[in-house]
Design a protein around this motif. Structure first.
Motif, PDB file in Angstrom:
ATOM      1  N   LYS A   1       9.470   4.747   0.462  1.00 48.37           N
ATOM      2  CA  LYS A   1       8.303   4.943   0.866  1.00 48.37           C
ATOM      3  C   LYS A   1       7.146   4.116  -0.034  1.00 48.37           C
ATOM      4  CE  LYS A   1       7.046   9.334  -1.644  1.00 48.37           C
ATOM      5  NZ  LYS A   1       6.736   8.774  -3.153  1.00 48.37           N
ATOM      6  N   ASP A   2       7.768   3.710  -1.257  1.00 47.85           N
ATOM      7  CA  ASP A   2       6.787   2.824  -2.289  1.00 47.85           C
ATOM      8  C   ASP A   2       6.502   1.519  -1.795  1.00 47.85           C
ATOM      9  OD1 ASP A   2       6.945   5.394  -4.039  1.00 47.85           O
ATOM     10  OD2 ASP A   2       8.609   4.272  -4.981  1.00 47.85           O
ATOM     11  N   THR A   3       7.356   1.084  -0.926  1.00 46.16           N
ATOM     12  CA  THR A   3       7.081  -0.287  -0.427  1.00 46.16           C
ATOM     13  C   THR A   3       6.839  -0.412   1.006  1.00 46.16           C
ATOM     14  OG1 THR A   3       9.445  -0.766  -0.591  1.00 46.16           O
ATOM     15  CG2 THR A   3       7.910  -1.503  -2.342  1.00 46.16           C
ATOM     16  N   PHE A   4       7.240   0.733   1.799  1.00 46.67           N
ATOM     17  CA  PHE A   4       7.310   0.648   3.153  1.00 46.67           C
ATOM     18  C   PHE A   4       5.870   0.685   3.629  1.00 46.67           C
ATOM     19  CE2 PHE A   4       6.628   3.173   7.125  1.00 46.67           C
ATOM     20  CZ  PHE A   4       7.820   3.087   7.954  1.00 46.67           C
ATOM     21  N   HIS A   5       5.719  -0.347   4.787  1.00 45.87           N
ATOM     22  CA  HIS A   5       4.447  -0.713   5.333  1.00 45.87           C
ATOM     23  C   HIS A   5       4.406  -0.086   6.686  1.00 45.87           C
ATOM     24  CE1 HIS A   5       0.817  -2.850   6.145  1.00 45.87           C
ATOM     25  NE2 HIS A   5       1.299  -3.332   7.322  1.00 45.87           N
ATOM     26  N   ALA A   6       5.133  -0.292   7.252  1.00 48.43           N
ATOM     27  CA  ALA A   6       5.197   0.265   8.801  1.00 48.43           C
ATOM     28  C   ALA A   6       6.620   0.135   9.371  1.00 48.43           C
ATOM     29  CB  ALA A   6       4.148  -0.418   9.702  1.00 48.43           C
ATOM     30  N   CYS A   7       6.892   0.757  10.698  1.00 53.65           N
ATOM     31  CA  CYS A   7       8.043   0.548  11.390  1.00 53.65           C
ATOM     32  C   CYS A   7       7.769   0.700  12.835  1.00 53.65           C
ATOM     33  CB  CYS A   7       9.291   1.542  10.993  1.00 53.65           C
ATOM     34  SG  CYS A   7       9.083   3.060  11.552  1.00 53.65           S
ATOM     35  N   GLU A   8       8.506  -0.090  13.487  1.00 51.93           N
ATOM     36  CA  GLU A   8       8.472  -0.079  15.159  1.00 51.93           C
ATOM     37  C   GLU A   8       9.735   0.863  15.703  1.00 51.93           C
ATOM     38  OE1 GLU A   8       5.780  -3.464  16.872  1.00 51.93           O
ATOM     39  OE2 GLU A   8       8.042  -4.018  16.099  1.00 51.93           O
ATOM     40  N   ALA A   9       9.399   1.701  16.570  1.00 49.38           N
ATOM     41  CA  ALA A   9      10.505   2.514  17.015  1.00 49.38           C
ATOM     42  C   ALA A   9      10.239   2.615  18.526  1.00 49.38           C
ATOM     43  CB  ALA A   9      10.364   3.895  16.140  1.00 49.38           C
ATOM     44  N   LEU A  10      11.532   2.873  19.118  1.00 47.57           N
ATOM     45  CA  LEU A  10      11.513   2.872  20.599  1.00 47.57           C
ATOM     46  C   LEU A  10      11.442   4.471  20.995  1.00 47.57           C
ATOM     47  CD1 LEU A  10      12.185   1.574  23.295  1.00 47.57           C
ATOM     48  CD2 LEU A  10      14.580   2.080  22.960  1.00 47.57           C
ATOM     49  N   ASN A  11      10.440   4.880  21.797  1.00 48.46           N
ATOM     50  CA  ASN A  11      10.188   6.041  22.187  1.00 48.46           C
ATOM     51  C   ASN A  11      11.206   6.494  23.107  1.00 48.46           C
ATOM     52  OD1 ASN A  11       9.583   8.223  23.653  1.00 48.46           O
ATOM     53  ND2 ASN A  11       7.569   8.239  22.849  1.00 48.46           N
ATOM     54  N   LEU A  12      12.284   7.207  23.119  1.00 48.54           N
ATOM     55  CA  LEU A  12      13.300   7.332  24.074  1.00 48.54           C
ATOM     56  C   LEU A  12      12.724   7.790  25.281  1.00 48.54           C
ATOM     57  CD1 LEU A  12      16.426   8.311  21.504  1.00 48.54           C
ATOM     58  CD2 LEU A  12      15.299   6.112  22.584  1.00 48.54           C
TER      59      LEU A  12
ATOM     60  N   THR B   1       9.370   7.599  26.851  1.00 49.13           N
ATOM     61  CA  THR B   1       8.499   6.628  27.487  1.00 49.13           C
ATOM     62  C   THR B   1       9.298   5.119  27.693  1.00 49.13           C
ATOM     63  OG1 THR B   1       7.238   5.929  25.803  1.00 49.13           O
ATOM     64  CG2 THR B   1       6.732   8.013  26.971  1.00 49.13           C
ATOM     65  N   LEU B   2      10.168   4.933  26.710  1.00 53.72           N
ATOM     66  CA  LEU B   2      10.636   3.531  26.368  1.00 53.72           C
ATOM     67  C   LEU B   2       9.548   2.736  25.941  1.00 53.72           C
ATOM     68  CD1 LEU B   2      13.527   3.093  29.066  1.00 53.72           C
ATOM     69  CD2 LEU B   2      13.734   4.126  26.780  1.00 53.72           C
ATOM     70  N   ALA B   3       8.588   3.040  25.468  1.00 51.86           N
ATOM     71  CA  ALA B   3       7.475   2.188  24.837  1.00 51.86           C
ATOM     72  C   ALA B   3       7.918   1.999  23.473  1.00 51.86           C
ATOM     73  CB  ALA B   3       6.136   2.964  25.122  1.00 51.86           C
ATOM     74  N   ILE B   4       7.335   0.905  22.643  1.00 50.43           N
ATOM     75  CA  ILE B   4       7.551   0.750  21.372  1.00 50.43           C
ATOM     76  C   ILE B   4       6.275   1.114  20.717  1.00 50.43           C
ATOM     77  CG2 ILE B   4       8.039  -0.943  19.468  1.00 50.43           C
ATOM     78  CD1 ILE B   4      10.112  -2.147  21.415  1.00 50.43           C
ATOM     79  N   GLU B   5       6.430   1.961  19.570  1.00 48.99           N
ATOM     80  CA  GLU B   5       5.248   2.695  18.972  1.00 48.99           C
ATOM     81  C   GLU B   5       5.793   2.304  17.465  1.00 48.99           C
ATOM     82  OE1 GLU B   5       4.982   6.753  19.727  1.00 48.99           O
ATOM     83  OE2 GLU B   5       5.595   6.311  21.726  1.00 48.99           O
ATOM     84  N   THR B   6       4.135   2.211  16.893  1.00 44.51           N
ATOM     85  CA  THR B   6       4.088   1.825  15.466  1.00 44.51           C
ATOM     86  C   THR B   6       3.919   2.986  14.636  1.00 44.51           C
ATOM     87  OG1 THR B   6       3.533  -0.319  16.051  1.00 44.51           O
ATOM     88  CG2 THR B   6       3.156   0.508  13.571  1.00 44.51           C
ATOM     89  N   PHE B   7       4.710   3.222  13.683  1.00 45.70           N
ATOM     90  CA  PHE B   7       4.619   4.509  12.623  1.00 45.70           C
ATOM     91  C   PHE B   7       4.197   3.725  11.169  1.00 45.70           C
ATOM     92  CE2 PHE B   7       6.342   8.131  14.411  1.00 45.70           C
ATOM     93  CZ  PHE B   7       7.337   7.696  15.538  1.00 45.70           C
ATOM     94  N   THR B   8       3.138   4.154  10.736  1.00 49.63           N
ATOM     95  CA  THR B   8       2.632   3.803   9.435  1.00 49.63           C
ATOM     96  C   THR B   8       3.057   4.606   8.247  1.00 49.63           C
ATOM     97  OG1 THR B   8       0.697   5.243   9.226  1.00 49.63           O
ATOM     98  CG2 THR B   8       0.302   3.200  10.258  1.00 49.63           C
ATOM     99  N   ASN B   9       2.889   4.053   6.943  1.00 53.11           N
ATOM    100  CA  ASN B   9       3.573   4.975   6.219  1.00 53.11           C
ATOM    101  C   ASN B   9       3.129   6.413   5.986  1.00 53.11           C
ATOM    102  OD1 ASN B   9       3.861   6.060   3.150  1.00 53.11           O
ATOM    103  ND2 ASN B   9       4.628   3.963   2.668  1.00 53.11           N
ATOM    104  N   THR B  10       1.865   6.658   6.274  1.00 56.28           N
ATOM    105  CA  THR B  10       1.334   7.965   6.550  1.00 56.28           C
ATOM    106  C   THR B  10       1.981   8.730   7.535  1.00 56.28           C
ATOM    107  OG1 THR B  10      -0.602   7.048   6.262  1.00 56.28           O
ATOM    108  CG2 THR B  10      -0.679   9.191   5.721  1.00 56.28           C
ATOM    109  N   ASP B  11       2.098   8.004   8.757  1.00 57.07           N
ATOM    110  CA  ASP B  11       2.662   8.780   9.781  1.00 57.07           C
ATOM    111  C   ASP B  11       3.986   9.237   9.769  1.00 57.07           C
ATOM    112  OD1 ASP B  11       0.543   7.835  11.564  1.00 57.07           O
ATOM    113  OD2 ASP B  11       1.489   6.269  12.331  1.00 57.07           O
ATOM    114  N   CYS B  12       4.903   8.474   9.013  1.00 60.13           N
ATOM    115  CA  CYS B  12       6.050   9.136   8.403  1.00 60.13           C
ATOM    116  C   CYS B  12       6.527  10.365   7.630  1.00 60.13           C
ATOM    117  CB  CYS B  12       6.705   7.839   7.939  1.00 60.13           C
ATOM    118  SG  CYS B  12       7.003   6.389   8.892  1.00 60.13           S
TER     119      CYS B  12
END
Ligand code: EPU
Length: 337
Positions: free
Chosen positions: A133-144, A146-157
């Protein structure tokens, strides 16, 4: 798409447990991943990343999806920082080495952690005073769904100790496809206060360590304590370090004045599970072809040919014994499948 039948998962889990996948597919593009999830052919699916944080206790009666998404790129360069995006199927340690070759700082303390980049945020991997978490900026993840790609920020996680939203609120609902890290390009912030790192650097007469020196120190420490999964099957720390109340800790300290501990907050204390397990007599104990590692009691090992069930039973015995002696419950860190 190339779906195979009855594939042994032994090469795909660091415990080296020989169970079978009824169906197996290796996926190397997000398009193919979406195709698999939009098809109705295999209703039961099981996602496999680096296989470094799981204990397989039975055959998997599903389509096992091996995430093989590859690639690492610098997506933004500022004066002192860089954003590096890495695809989920890259091996974690190889990624750390690549980052160090480019002299990007922030991941050096996390050298040699087994597993893949895509699973690293799920349990917020951590070692030697640094967490993902100290260097994590964001990640992209596939919503299983809707099959849309969503972004999660550090706080979202909602990162916590070996914890994140992916283990809680949205468990099983997303597949992380890439992770972006914010790393330093100069004025690196070193974390060398952790006892073992300090002494490793001192032993090598390194007074002004570089990030590469810190990484080498971490590698040396890990190699001296933790078994290499390529030689002895294991999943790193099998248990989490329990966090107990101050009152519970004072009781423990009464009976065991030397109990190691870290203060988490005014009311909570973390006790190393490795110490509890060692005191309970399990360190280095071997039960045929499985047991507890001789140099680090937190690590349960498969010497070759053990079943997931055997190892699971051993983990239960350890939990029961620790609870009986100390009254402290210890929780598995690995996922039991
Ligand atoms: N200890 C013992 N006996 C043992 C192991 C540890 O008495 O067999 C005592 C040590 O003497 C020390 C304390 O426990 O006082 C802490 O030991 P160590 O520094 O080795 O760390 P840990 O708490 O056992 C955690 C992580 C490791 C990580 C190290 C270093 C967890 C569950 N484990 O272990 O993570 O590498 O700190 O930061 O938090 C992993 O998650 O797979 C992993 C290896």
């Amino acid at each position: 798409m190339n779906v195979q039948n009855d594939i042994s998962l032994k090469p795909y889990n660091t415990f080296g447990i020989d169970v079978k996948a009824k169906y197996f597919i290796s996926i190397s593009s997000v398009e193919d991943l979406k195709k698999v999830f939009s098809s109705e052919k295999f209703p039961q699916k099981f996602i496999l990343g680096g296989g470094s944080n799981m204990l397989l206790t039975k055959d998997i009666d599903a389509l096992v999806i091996h995430l093989n998404l590859k690639g690492k790129t610098v997506i933004e360069h500022t004066e002192n920082e860089v954003l590096v995006q890495c695809q989920a199927g890259e091996n974690w340690h190889e990624f750390v080495l690549w980052v160090l070759e480019h002299n990007f700082g922030g991941l050096e303390n996390l050298s040699l952690i087994p597993g893949n980049v895509g699973t690293s945020p799920i349990q917020n991997i951590g070692a030697y005073g640094v967490e993902l978490k100290d260097t994590f900026h964001a990640c992209e993840a596939l919503n299983l769904e809707t099959l849309a790609i969503e972004t999660f920020t550090n706080t979202d996680c909602k990162f916590g100790y070996r914890n994140s939203i992916f283990k809680q609120d949205v468990k099983g609902k997303y597949i992380i496809i890439n992770v972006t890290f914010k790393l330093t390009t100069n004025e690196h912030k070193l974390h060398t206060n952790y006892g073992a790192i300090t002494s490793e650097l001192e032993d090598n007469s390194i007074n002004q360590p570089t990030i590469q020196d810190v990484s080498k120190a971490v590698i040396a420490i890990r190699e001296s304590k933790l078994p290499n999964p390529k030689e002895i099957g294991n999943s790193g720390s099998f248990f989490k370090n329990p966090v107990i109340s101050k009152e519970a800790f004072l009781k423990l300290q009464n009976n065991f004045p030397d109990a190691p501990h870290y203060i988490v907050s005014e009311t909570e204390i973390k006790v190393p599970a490795g110490w509890l397990i060692e005191q309970a007599g399990f360190k280095g104990k071997r039960f045929g072809n499985y047991g507890v590692h001789k140099k680090q009691a937190l690590v349960v090992v498969n010497y070759g040919g053990a079943s997931g069930k055997d190892i699971f039973e051993l983990s239960k015995l350890i939990q029961k014994t620790v609870a009986r002696i100390f009254g402290i419950p210890i929780e598995a860190e690995v996922n039991i499948i």
